[in-house]
Write an enzyme that holds these catalytic residues in place. Structure first.
Site, mmCIF file in Angstrom:
data_model
loop_
_atom_site.group_PDB
_atom_site.id
_atom_site.type_symbol
_atom_site.label_atom_id
_atom_site.label_comp_id
_atom_site.label_asym_id
_atom_site.label_seq_id
_atom_site.Cartn_x
_atom_site.Cartn_y
_atom_site.Cartn_z
ATOM 1 N N SER A 80 0.601 -1.302 0.068
ATOM 2 C CA SER A 80 0.111 0.097 -0.162
ATOM 3 C C SER A 80 0.502 1.425 -0.077
ATOM 4 O O SER A 80 1.827 0.627 0.107
ATOM 5 C CB SER A 80 -0.817 -0.117 1.161
ATOM 6 O OG SER A 80 0.088 0.259 2.343
ATOM 7 N N ASP B 269 5.375 -7.772 2.418
ATOM 8 C CA ASP B 269 4.651 -7.032 3.556
ATOM 9 C C ASP B 269 4.236 -7.931 3.893
ATOM 10 O O ASP B 269 3.830 -9.188 4.304
ATOM 11 C CB ASP B 269 3.633 -6.117 2.429
ATOM 12 C CG ASP B 269 2.980 -5.468 3.280
ATOM 13 O OD1 ASP B 269 2.684 -5.136 4.474
ATOM 14 O OD2 ASP B 269 3.299 -3.728 2.752
ATOM 15 N N ASP C 290 7.785 -10.143 7.964
ATOM 16 C CA ASP C 290 8.097 -9.624 8.459
ATOM 17 C C ASP C 290 9.744 -8.698 8.888
ATOM 18 O O ASP C 290 10.316 -9.672 8.950
ATOM 19 C CB ASP C 290 7.265 -10.356 10.290
ATOM 20 C CG ASP C 290 8.161 -8.695 11.377
ATOM 21 O OD1 ASP C 290 8.455 -7.676 11.960
ATOM 22 O OD2 ASP C 290 6.894 -9.102 12.435
ATOM 23 N N VAL C 291 9.837 -7.710 8.804
ATOM 24 C CA VAL C 291 10.752 -7.703 8.506
ATOM 25 C C VAL C 291 12.229 -7.182 10.185
ATOM 26 O O VAL C 291 13.274 -6.993 10.049
ATOM 27 C CB VAL C 291 11.190 -5.850 8.231
ATOM 28 C CG1 VAL C 291 11.098 -5.935 6.800
ATOM 29 C CG2 VAL C 291 10.208 -4.588 8.984
ATOM 30 N N SER D 86 12.597 9.730 6.008
ATOM 31 C CA SER D 86 11.543 11.142 6.257
ATOM 32 C C SER D 86 12.088 12.200 6.783
ATOM 33 O O SER D 86 13.072 12.225 6.881
ATOM 34 C CB SER D 86 11.246 10.149 7.992
ATOM 35 O OG SER D 86 9.871 11.625 8.279
ATOM 36 N N TYR E 32 10.745 8.092 16.079
ATOM 37 C CA TYR E 32 10.310 7.620 14.559
ATOM 38 C C TYR E 32 11.664 8.039 13.977
ATOM 39 O O TYR E 32 12.152 8.037 12.978
ATOM 40 C CB TYR E 32 9.392 8.597 14.214
ATOM 41 C CG TYR E 32 8.871 8.392 13.164
ATOM 42 C CD1 TYR E 32 8.569 7.006 12.670
ATOM 43 C CD2 TYR E 32 8.839 9.334 12.424
ATOM 44 C CE1 TYR E 32 8.933 7.328 10.855
ATOM 45 C CE2 TYR E 32 9.077 9.550 10.199
ATOM 46 C CZ TYR E 32 8.280 8.154 10.175
ATOM 47 O OH TYR E 32 7.858 8.591 8.970
ATOM 48 N N LYS F 252 14.726 7.001 11.277
ATOM 49 C CA LYS F 252 14.940 7.422 9.872
ATOM 50 C C LYS F 252 16.356 8.102 9.821
ATOM 51 O O LYS F 252 16.764 7.998 9.104
ATOM 52 C CB LYS F 252 13.874 8.928 9.919
ATOM 53 C CG LYS F 252 12.502 8.188 9.913
ATOM 54 C CD LYS F 252 12.262 6.500 8.769
ATOM 55 C CE LYS F 252 11.146 6.103 8.472
ATOM 56 N NZ LYS F 252 10.614 4.713 7.388
ATOM 57 N N THR G 54 -1.165 9.414 1.508
ATOM 58 C CA THR G 54 -1.693 8.009 2.090
ATOM 59 C C THR G 54 -2.880 7.326 2.378
ATOM 60 O O THR G 54 -3.390 8.711 3.248
ATOM 61 C CB THR G 54 0.631 7.362 2.744
ATOM 62 O OG1 THR G 54 -0.142 7.671 4.195
ATOM 63 C CG2 THR G 54 1.343 7.549 1.774
#
Length: 258
Positions: A15, A36, A57-58, A149, A162, A166, A197
């Site tokens: 997605s 994904d 699942d990473v 990001s 976060y 990043k 998104t």
């Protein structure tokens, strides 16, 4: 770098930004493995682009290995996009002076595990396989793009975990690109700004919220589209002289504190 007759992997490809990357890489001639957790969306997109879905699942290194193996068995693995990631918003300390109100250490660890360690794990595994490919005229055997990001640079209140994750992706860009150069594998990072998104929801209220957010963008005053972001990702993969760079795709925004 020509992607015709090659394979590619996009984590978080079911997605949003990842799906846009999947479609654009498929249009360039690659068979894309969509790695994904969302099986329904991933399988539908795989059918649309004649690709393959792999439930990944990473944070699970064996699942990453399986996706890399699946891609390499289809065709030479030449492109990887690391788009899987999660967000989290919580201030470092609470307002009541109690440790119980401070940022959840479990949440911080989870964000780092997915956004940073999961990205690195895919890089090391995919690049190992890429290093065995035949080189093109430039000596290139593959290319990787990591998604960071603008929060890596302009982290807002509550974005400690976060932004740290990043920022780590940005920070490893040059040293990893240097590591991989001996094997003929290029690596770049793209840092999106405000991209439209599904996380913003649907309906009139969601549209008004996005319009208000867009007013913070320098120009054009709107959210970016997944296709605009994906086009930069694909450029970093196909342009053989792009290496070791972090590129902001953000309409010139500099995020305010909150």
């Amino acid at each position: 770098m020509d992607l015709t007759g090659t394979s590619a992997i996009v984590t978080g490809g079911a997605s949003g930004i990842g799906a846009a990357c999947v479609r654009q890489l498929a249009a360039k001639g690659a068979t894309v493995v969509i790695a994904d957790l969302q099986a329904d969306k991933g399988e539908a997109l795989a059918a649309e682009v004649k690709g393959v879905f792999a439930q990944v699942d990473v944070t699970d290194t064996d699942q990453i290995a399986a996706a890399v193996k699946a891609a390499a068995e289809i065709a030479p693995l030449k492109a990887v996009v690391n788009s899987a990631g999660i967000g989290w918003a919580q201030r470092t300390i609470g307002r009541d002076g109690q440790l119980e109100s401070a940022h959840s250490l479990e949440a911080f660890t989870k964000v780092i595990a997915i956004n940073l360690i999961g990205t690195f794990d895919m890089v090391r595994q995919a690049a190992t396989v890429m290093s065995t490919n035949d080189a093109d005229a430039d000596g290139c055997r593959g290319a990787i793009v990591n998604l960071a990001s603008v929060a890596a640079f302009d982290g807002q209140i509550g974005q400690a975990s976060y932004s740290a994750s990043k920022g780590g992706v940005v920070g490893m860009t040059l040293p990893v690109a240097r590591d991989l150069s001996a094997a003929g594998v290029r690596l770049n990072t793209v840092a999106p700004g405000l991209i439209e998104t599904p996380i913003y929801g649907e309906g009139e209220a969601a549209e008004q919220f996005k319009a208000n957010l867009g007013q913070n963008v320098l120009f054009p005053k709107r959210l970016g589209t997944p296709d605009e972001l994906a086009s930069m990702v694909v450029e970093c993969i196909t342009n053989s002289y792009m290496n070791g760079e972090t590129i902001r795709v953000d309409g010139g925004i500099r995020m305010p504190p909150k």
